[in-house]
Design an enzyme around this catalytic site. Structure first.
Site, PDB file in Angstrom:
ATOM      1  N   HIS A  99      -8.031  -5.501   0.866  1.00 39.94           N
ATOM      2  CA  HIS A  99      -6.534  -4.203   1.627  1.00 39.94           C
ATOM      3  C   HIS A  99      -6.076  -5.179   2.589  1.00 39.94           C
ATOM      4  O   HIS A  99      -6.742  -4.979   3.534  1.00 39.94           O
ATOM      5  CB  HIS A  99      -7.212  -3.599   0.939  1.00 39.94           C
ATOM      6  CG  HIS A  99      -6.074  -1.990   1.030  1.00 39.94           C
ATOM      7  ND1 HIS A  99      -4.834  -2.929  -0.300  1.00 39.94           N
ATOM      8  CD2 HIS A  99      -5.283  -1.087   2.055  1.00 39.94           C
ATOM      9  CE1 HIS A  99      -4.200  -1.305   0.085  1.00 39.94           C
ATOM     10  NE2 HIS A  99      -4.380  -0.993   1.251  1.00 39.94           N
ATOM     11  N   SER A 111       0.888  -0.698   0.281  1.00 43.58           N
ATOM     12  CA  SER A 111       0.046   0.415   0.101  1.00 43.58           C
ATOM     13  C   SER A 111       1.022   1.267   0.068  1.00 43.58           C
ATOM     14  O   SER A 111       1.962   1.734  -0.929  1.00 43.58           O
ATOM     15  CB  SER A 111      -1.120  -0.002   1.333  1.00 43.58           C
ATOM     16  OG  SER A 111      -2.051   0.748   0.968  1.00 43.58           O
ATOM     17  N   GLU A 143      -9.327  -5.295  -3.182  1.00 41.66           N
ATOM     18  CA  GLU A 143      -9.036  -4.044  -2.747  1.00 41.66           C
ATOM     19  C   GLU A 143      -9.977  -3.383  -1.900  1.00 41.66           C
ATOM     20  O   GLU A 143      -9.837  -2.343  -0.501  1.00 41.66           O
ATOM     21  CB  GLU A 143      -8.234  -3.353  -3.862  1.00 41.66           C
ATOM     22  CG  GLU A 143      -6.995  -4.161  -4.676  1.00 41.66           C
ATOM     23  CD  GLU A 143      -5.511  -3.735  -3.292  1.00 41.66           C
ATOM     24  OE1 GLU A 143      -5.910  -3.639  -2.163  1.00 41.66           O
ATOM     25  OE2 GLU A 143      -4.811  -4.595  -4.053  1.00 41.66           O
TER      26      GLU A 143
END
Length: 512
Positions: free
Chosen positions: A442, A203, A336
């Site tokens: 995510h 990320s 995600e």
């Protein structure tokens, strides 16, 4: 054996000696030599007093042997916005002594020259710590016989406040560059090869890893890159926008926001250095809440375009060949954006018009209209493919594309065209019993990369991992460790993973 043990228990760094401890790998999990852990090693001076909002400075060093059995404190931060997905955890933060790193090294003789993975945590440039047990590098080091390094870096306003006249900006990124310099200068003492460094992250950490790999100041220290779920659809902040965020932040603190870039900026900086960190975090939390919206992942402050570490947007730099011959492993999880939308009550009330407004505002480059409303066409095409999906679910799918997945495809295609193909993956494993609310959300791959299931006792994204999950962790973590070690994610016991060469059937490795 005694001499070898003495080496990996006490190591000499440029600033002083450190004493680590054995870090046992779960019995029967990995057939590899034991690993030593050295935690909480300062790589820069404490960012306090006059060093708050200053570039990282060398640590003053210490006498005797520093106990490196425990990680240092996290940097100042508020709660993570993804607690509802990853699970809650207490954050023990302190400005003093927070710029530290952690090293996991397989036991062996000094000067062994093992490959090195420097891995940066995510957290939206606002939360996280390299010292958390989520990111314990023991198992990864054992899987690949590599040295693993994690680190803290400044976050939120302390890491990304922008005061151009005072030279304040991208301090979090500068901290990460200082980590790379520390590794270059010290990692050989831990058995690592300073010329064999893979920089990686997830990320926000992936975003930083790629930026460091293409920046003129740091790219010479990077041999390979691992980029997990990077928000490639989020361009760096433009200086004017960053100055606007800084002004709004100062106004919330009762300081003159108009001073940003002006004559009073230095005076305001002195006042900021005198305030308790808690006040800075409280004002940043208010600013974040004021700007929050379902589907928006950008925090108020994050890396700003310009300067030696971000002269060009990372994706543009890759397209221009700045990654050179460095190897790249890059990918996403399948779903995600469920982490940012699924539990948001406002998103559940969204209409088609609400979703189209977000698409037009946040993904203008993706949905350029011309003679047609590209956002509406894309939305309606997606709705036909998923007729039972809610408006929020369609936003989730569309945003997963423009913020994460599409960027991976474009970067991989660029690398293939440049003659250095990337290795591309998608992680598809969702928690057992999931009704589709989360899927492979995510951060879902993190426990599988590090093999740290026990560190996520109440994590909705993980659920209750069984034998199949542990087998997947071995395959996933083993491939990443192999890439760090050799430049290819292939090896004994691993699936055949071919590089991405484009074409009608591009090569993507699916996990899950």
């Amino acid at each position: 054996m005694a001499a070898g043990r003495a080496w990996w228990r006490t190591v000499e760094t440029e600033r002083g000696r450190v004493c680590g401890e054995p870090a046992p790998v779960a019995e029967g999990d990995v057939d590899a030599p034991p690993v030593a852990a050295f935690r909480g090693i300062p790589y820069a001076a404490s960012p306090v007093g006059a060093l708050r909002f200053a570039p990282p400075r060398p640590h003053e060093g210490w006498s005797g042997v520093r106990d490196a059995a425990r990680p240092g404190p996290a940097v100042p931060q508020g709660p993570s916005r993804l607690e509802c997905v990853m699970g809650r955890r207490a954050v023990d933060w302190s400005e003093d002594d927070c710029l530290t790193l952690n090293v996991w090294s397989p036991a062996g003789a000094a000067g062994a020259g093992r490959p090195v993975l420097v891995w940066f945590h995510g957290g939206g440039f606002s939360s996280g710590s390299g010292g958390w047990d989520w990111y314990d590098g023991t198992r990864l080091a054992a899987l690949g016989d590599v040295v693993v390094v994690t680190a803290n870096y400044r976050l939120g306003p302390l890491g990304y406040l922008y005061l151009p006249e005072s030279g304040v900006g991208n301090l979090g990124l500068r901290d990460q560059a200082a980590v790379l310099r520390w590794v270059r200068d010290n990692i050989a003492a831990f058995g690592g090869d300073p010329a064999g460094v893979t920089v990686g992250g997830q990320s926000a950490g992936a975003y930083a890893a790629l930026a460091l790999a293409v920046a003129p100041e740091t790219r010479g220290m990077v041999r390979r890159v691992i980029a997990q779920s990077g928000p490639w659809g989020l361009p760096p902040q433009e200086p004017d926008a960053a100055a606007g965020s800084a002004a709004a932040f100062l106004d919330l603190l009762g300081l003159p926001g108009k001073a940003v870039g002006g004559a009073r900026e230095a005076e305001v900086l002195r006042e900021l250095r005198a305030l308790p960190a808690e006040r800075l975090l409280a004002a940043y939390a208010r600013l974040s809440a004021d700007r929050a919206r379902p589907g928006r992942i950008a925090p108020p402050m994050y890396p700003v375009l310009g300067g030696a570490l971000l002269p060009t947007p990372p994706r543009q730099a890759v397209a221009e060949g700045a990654l050179g011959g460095a190897g790249l492993l890059i990918g996403t999880v399948r779903d995600e954006m469920t982490a940012f939308v699924a539990f948001d009550e406002r998103a559940r009330a969204f209409t088609r018009d609400d979703v189209l407004r977000i698409m037009r505002e946040d993904a203008r480059d993706t949905f350029r209209g011309g003679d047609r409303d590209a956002a509406a066409c894309a939305y309606d095409d997606l709705a036909r493919l998923r007729p039972d999906a809610s408006h929020a679910e369609l936003l989730t799918e569309a945003a997963t594309g423009w913020l994460f997945r599409d960027g991976v495809t474009r970067i991989a295609e660029q690398r293939a065209a440049q003659g250095t193909p990337a290795y591309v993956y998608r992680f598809d494993r969702g928690p057992d019993g999931d009704d589709g609310t989360l899927g492979a959300t995510h951060c879902a791959e993190l426990p599988f990369l590090f093999g740290t299931f026990d560190a996520y006792p109440d994590s909705p994204m993980l659920g209750r991992p069984g034998t199949d999950a542990r087998r997947l962790a071995r395959a996933f973590g083993g491939a990443f460790a192999a890439f760090t070690a050799t430049g290819t994610p292939n090896g004994p016991g691993l699936a055949d993973w071919r590089p991405y060469c484009g074409g009608p059937a591009p090569e993507v490795m699916y996990f899950g």
